[in-house]
Design a protein around this motif. Structure first.
Motif, PDB file in Angstrom:
ATOM      1  N   ILE A 187       0.836  -1.200   0.000  1.00 44.92           N
ATOM      2  CA  ILE A 187       0.000   0.000   0.000  1.00 44.92           C
ATOM      3  C   ILE A 187       0.870   1.249   0.000  1.00 44.92           C
ATOM      4  O   ILE A 187       0.639   2.199  -0.753  1.00 44.92           O
ATOM      5  CB  ILE A 187      -0.932   0.004   1.227  1.00 44.92           C
ATOM      6  N   PHE A 188       1.901   1.254   0.832  1.00 42.51           N
ATOM      7  CA  PHE A 188       2.783   2.413   0.935  1.00 42.51           C
ATOM      8  C   PHE A 188       3.548   2.639  -0.361  1.00 42.51           C
ATOM      9  O   PHE A 188       3.681   3.784  -0.823  1.00 42.51           O
ATOM     10  CB  PHE A 188       3.760   2.201   2.093  1.00 42.51           C
ATOM     11  N   ALA A 189       4.072   1.563  -0.972  1.00 45.13           N
ATOM     12  CA  ALA A 189       4.821   1.697  -2.228  1.00 45.13           C
ATOM     13  C   ALA A 189       3.943   2.282  -3.323  1.00 45.13           C
ATOM     14  O   ALA A 189       4.368   3.144  -4.100  1.00 45.13           O
ATOM     15  CB  ALA A 189       5.368   0.332  -2.653  1.00 45.13           C
ATOM     16  N   LYS A 190       2.702   1.831  -3.392  1.00 45.35           N
ATOM     17  CA  LYS A 190       1.779   2.358  -4.391  1.00 45.35           C
ATOM     18  C   LYS A 190       1.484   3.836  -4.143  1.00 45.35           C
ATOM     19  O   LYS A 190       1.397   4.635  -5.073  1.00 45.35           O
ATOM     20  CB  LYS A 190       0.482   1.555  -4.354  1.00 45.35           C
ATOM     21  N   ALA A 191       1.374   4.209  -2.873  1.00 41.76           N
ATOM     22  CA  ALA A 191       1.050   5.590  -2.518  1.00 41.76           C
ATOM     23  C   ALA A 191       2.170   6.548  -2.891  1.00 41.76           C
ATOM     24  O   ALA A 191       1.936   7.597  -3.493  1.00 41.76           O
ATOM     25  CB  ALA A 191       0.745   5.684  -1.023  1.00 41.76           C
ATOM     26  N   ILE A 192       3.418   6.193  -2.547  1.00 42.14           N
ATOM     27  CA  ILE A 192       4.516   7.117  -2.815  1.00 42.14           C
ATOM     28  C   ILE A 192       4.831   7.202  -4.307  1.00 42.14           C
ATOM     29  O   ILE A 192       5.359   8.211  -4.775  1.00 42.14           O
ATOM     30  CB  ILE A 192       5.786   6.742  -2.025  1.00 42.14           C
ATOM     31  N   GLY A 201      -4.762  -0.422   5.278  1.00 42.91           N
ATOM     32  CA  GLY A 201      -4.594   1.002   5.544  1.00 42.91           C
ATOM     33  C   GLY A 201      -5.443   1.510   6.692  1.00 42.91           C
ATOM     34  O   GLY A 201      -5.147   2.540   7.282  1.00 42.91           O
ATOM     35  N   GLY A 202      -6.506   0.792   7.022  1.00 40.93           N
ATOM     36  CA  GLY A 202      -7.360   1.199   8.128  1.00 40.93           C
ATOM     37  C   GLY A 202      -8.494   2.127   7.752  1.00 40.93           C
ATOM     38  O   GLY A 202      -9.299   2.515   8.597  1.00 40.93           O
ATOM     39  N   GLY A 203      -8.574   2.483   6.470  1.00 43.28           N
ATOM     40  CA  GLY A 203      -9.601   3.425   6.043  1.00 43.28           C
ATOM     41  C   GLY A 203     -11.019   2.929   6.224  1.00 43.28           C
ATOM     42  O   GLY A 203     -11.944   3.723   6.400  1.00 43.28           O
ATOM     43  N   PHE A 204     -11.212   1.603   6.218  1.00 42.62           N
ATOM     44  CA  PHE A 204     -12.558   1.061   6.348  1.00 42.62           C
ATOM     45  C   PHE A 204     -13.149   1.363   7.726  1.00 42.62           C
ATOM     46  O   PHE A 204     -14.368   1.326   7.912  1.00 42.62           O
ATOM     47  CB  PHE A 204     -12.558  -0.444   6.091  1.00 42.62           C
ATOM     48  N   LEU A 205     -12.297   1.662   8.714  1.00 38.88           N
ATOM     49  CA  LEU A 205     -12.788   2.047  10.036  1.00 38.88           C
ATOM     50  C   LEU A 205     -12.878   3.555  10.203  1.00 38.88           C
ATOM     51  O   LEU A 205     -13.714   4.050  10.959  1.00 38.88           O
ATOM     52  CB  LEU A 205     -11.868   1.476  11.128  1.00 38.88           C
ATOM     53  N   ILE A 252      -7.658   9.358   3.184  1.00 35.24           N
ATOM     54  CA  ILE A 252      -6.647   8.950   2.203  1.00 35.24           C
ATOM     55  C   ILE A 252      -5.268   9.397   2.645  1.00 35.24           C
ATOM     56  O   ILE A 252      -4.281   8.650   2.520  1.00 35.24           O
ATOM     57  CB  ILE A 252      -6.980   9.529   0.810  1.00 35.24           C
ATOM     58  N   LEU A 253      -5.172  10.608   3.202  1.00 36.94           N
ATOM     59  CA  LEU A 253      -3.885  11.111   3.675  1.00 36.94           C
ATOM     60  C   LEU A 253      -3.350  10.250   4.812  1.00 36.94           C
ATOM     61  O   LEU A 253      -2.169   9.880   4.826  1.00 36.94           O
ATOM     62  CB  LEU A 253      -4.027  12.562   4.131  1.00 36.94           C
ATOM     63  N   GLN A 254      -4.227   9.870   5.756  1.00 41.60           N
ATOM     64  CA  GLN A 254      -3.749   9.080   6.885  1.00 41.60           C
ATOM     65  C   GLN A 254      -3.347   7.681   6.455  1.00 41.60           C
ATOM     66  O   GLN A 254      -2.445   7.094   7.060  1.00 41.60           O
ATOM     67  CB  GLN A 254      -4.812   9.034   7.994  1.00 41.60           C
ATOM     68  N   ILE A 255      -4.001   7.131   5.436  1.00 42.59           N
ATOM     69  CA  ILE A 255      -3.646   5.791   4.975  1.00 42.59           C
ATOM     70  C   ILE A 255      -2.188   5.753   4.525  1.00 42.59           C
ATOM     71  O   ILE A 255      -1.446   4.817   4.838  1.00 42.59           O
ATOM     72  CB  ILE A 255      -4.580   5.342   3.832  1.00 42.59           C
ATOM     73  N   ILE A 256      -1.772   6.786   3.795  1.00 38.06           N
ATOM     74  CA  ILE A 256      -0.395   6.837   3.294  1.00 38.06           C
ATOM     75  C   ILE A 256       0.596   6.823   4.444  1.00 38.06           C
ATOM     76  O   ILE A 256       1.556   6.043   4.473  1.00 38.06           O
ATOM     77  CB  ILE A 256      -0.192   8.075   2.407  1.00 38.06           C
ATOM     78  N   PHE A 257       0.369   7.699   5.439  1.00 40.54           N
ATOM     79  CA  PHE A 257       1.306   7.792   6.556  1.00 40.54           C
ATOM     80  C   PHE A 257       1.208   6.583   7.486  1.00 40.54           C
ATOM     81  O   PHE A 257       2.225   6.099   7.992  1.00 40.54           O
ATOM     82  CB  PHE A 257       1.052   9.083   7.343  1.00 40.54           C
TER      83      PHE A 257
END
Length: 427
Positions: free
Chosen positions: A122-127, A267-271, A292-297
């Motif tokens: 997830i992080f690699a895709k985000a950056i 990423g935790g976004g579902f919660l 979306i911003l918090q998922i990246i970090f």
């Protein structure tokens, strides 16, 4: 319960839209594709050569600190896992990432490494994507800072707990991760199936312009009435005078999301969505961008500080999933133009339920290994294998259906693209 399911689905759709935008940014940029190719070749060439048993440590040999074992089967499997998850995300617009950790565990990857690898992917895709978040919603800096403060603490706690359980008993670690997925996928899957069955008879209910509820819940009203510094003001552009919430409550939500993300490898976004919209009273528009911003970090911090540095990230599989998902998302997104939405929702429910069955059928073998049940190893292994077959059969059928539909629809999609282009028939 229905509000919780609605919030989870809205969060999944927002995350899917972000993934679609991110994949478009990567695929549409030659420099990013070149970087991806450079990163991918050192992994792909040895895999093609079927040199799994003799790979040097820095690529993924048995003596490496990171990936403890590598084989062409797991690598090719990771590409297929990423492809299927991407097809689900792009076609359905929700929830493809839920199947990644169960799929990796089915390929023989230990639970804690599947979790760390999924977060790193997830992080690699985000950056690489660096998507402009304003397209997806309004990023509120105050909410994001408070949330991330709690999220980092939650991720740290979840990572420490996951590693401690694994070091104490690897089988117990896999059992707990599987059990968490059983509850989560079971809840989502059965609700998604019931939603699909209802949608065949009645049209979908409409929400507000951003897909959420326009009013405050009793819990949100109560929390916003509590004055505990620091107070964060938000939604000024949507509500006269804006609304306020204590940063303590926001950080608490971040802690829960970060903890669950570290345990599940997501990423935790579902919660985040149901907590923000129904719990804190934040508008869905503001929630999407901030989430979306918090998922990246969260994914970046968790994958690197809690898993990668301890050797629990399988880089070869992360690369395979990244490449597979980028392709799958694009194909899935195009397929939605020619496939009725009712069928998409039905396949989504089946895919989630397949993940539920996969992890549920793996539990007896874990319980037998820990000495809690007295079934024979052959029996529990057979049950686990049945779950694996059901999982990959259902997900595979879904993926083949999307791919075949896409191939058959290429002339139609091409004609639509020509008509929409400047100077085409659509002018």
């Amino acid at each position: 319960m229905r509000n919780l399911y609605a919030g989870l689905m809205q969060a999944a759709r927002a995350h899917a839209q972000w993934e679609i935008e991110t994949s478009r940014v990567i695929i549409g940029n030659r420099k990013k594709l070149l970087i991806l190719l450079i990163m991918f070749l050192p992994v792909l060439i040895p895999a093609i050569a079927h040199a799994g048993s003799t790979l040097p440590g820095f690529i993924g040999g048995k003596s490496s600190f990171g990936p403890s074992f590598f084989s062409p089967t797991t690598f090719y499997g990771s590409i297929l896992v990423g492809l299927c998850a991407g097809l689900i995300t792009g076609c359905i617009g929700a929830g493809g990432g839920f199947i990644i950790t169960p799929a990796l565990m089915s390929l023989g990857v230990k639970g804690i490494m599947a979790v760390g690898t999924d977060m790193f992917h997830i992080f690699a895709k985000a950056i690489m994507g660096t998507t402009v978040h304003k397209k997806l919603g309004n990023v509120h800096v105050g909410l994001a800072i408070a949330f991330l403060g709690g999220s980092f603490l939650g991720v740290t706690g979840g990572g420490i707990l996951n590693r401690a359980i694994f070091n104490y008993n690897p089988v117990l670690s896999g059992f707990i991760i599987s059990l968490v997925y059983v509850f989560m996928l079971g809840f989502l899957g059965f609700y998604a199936m019931s939603d699909f069955m209802r949608s065949r008879k009645t049209p979908q209910n409409a929400g507000d312009a951003h897909g959420g509820s326009s009013g405050l819940t009793p819990l949100a009203r109560k929390l916003q009435s509590v004055n505990i510094p620091p107070m964060i003001k938000f939604d000024e552009e949507l509500t006269p005078g804006g609304r306020k919430i204590s940063g303590i409550f926001v950080a608490f939500c971040g802690g829960i999301v970060g903890f669950v993300a570290a345990i599940m490898g997501v990423g935790g976004g579902f919660l985040t969505f149901p907590m923000f919209v129904y719990g804190l009273g934040v508008s869905s528009f503001t929630t999407v961008g901030t989430d979306i911003l918090q998922i990246i970090f969260t994914a970046g911090y968790g994958s690197i500080t809690q898993y990668a540095i301890y050797g629990y990230v399988f880089y070869t599989l992360a690369m395979g999933m990244l490449v597979g998902s980028l392709l799958g998302i694009q194909i899935g997104a195009l397929t939605t133009k020619v496939v009725p939405g009712i069928y998409i929702r039905g396949f989504y429910a089946l895919a989630i339920l397949a993940g539920f069955v996969n992890r549920l059928f793996d539990l007896p073998d874990k319980l037998r290994q820990m000495g809690y049940i007295s079934m024979t190893p052959a029996t529990t292994k057979l049950i686990s294998q049945v779950g694996v077959v059901i999982f990959f059969a259902l997900v595979g059928v879904f993926a083949l259906w999307i791919l075949s539909t896409f191939v058959r629809s290429i002339p139609k999609l091409r004609a639509e693209a020509v008509a929409a282009a400047p100077g085409g028939k659509g002018e």
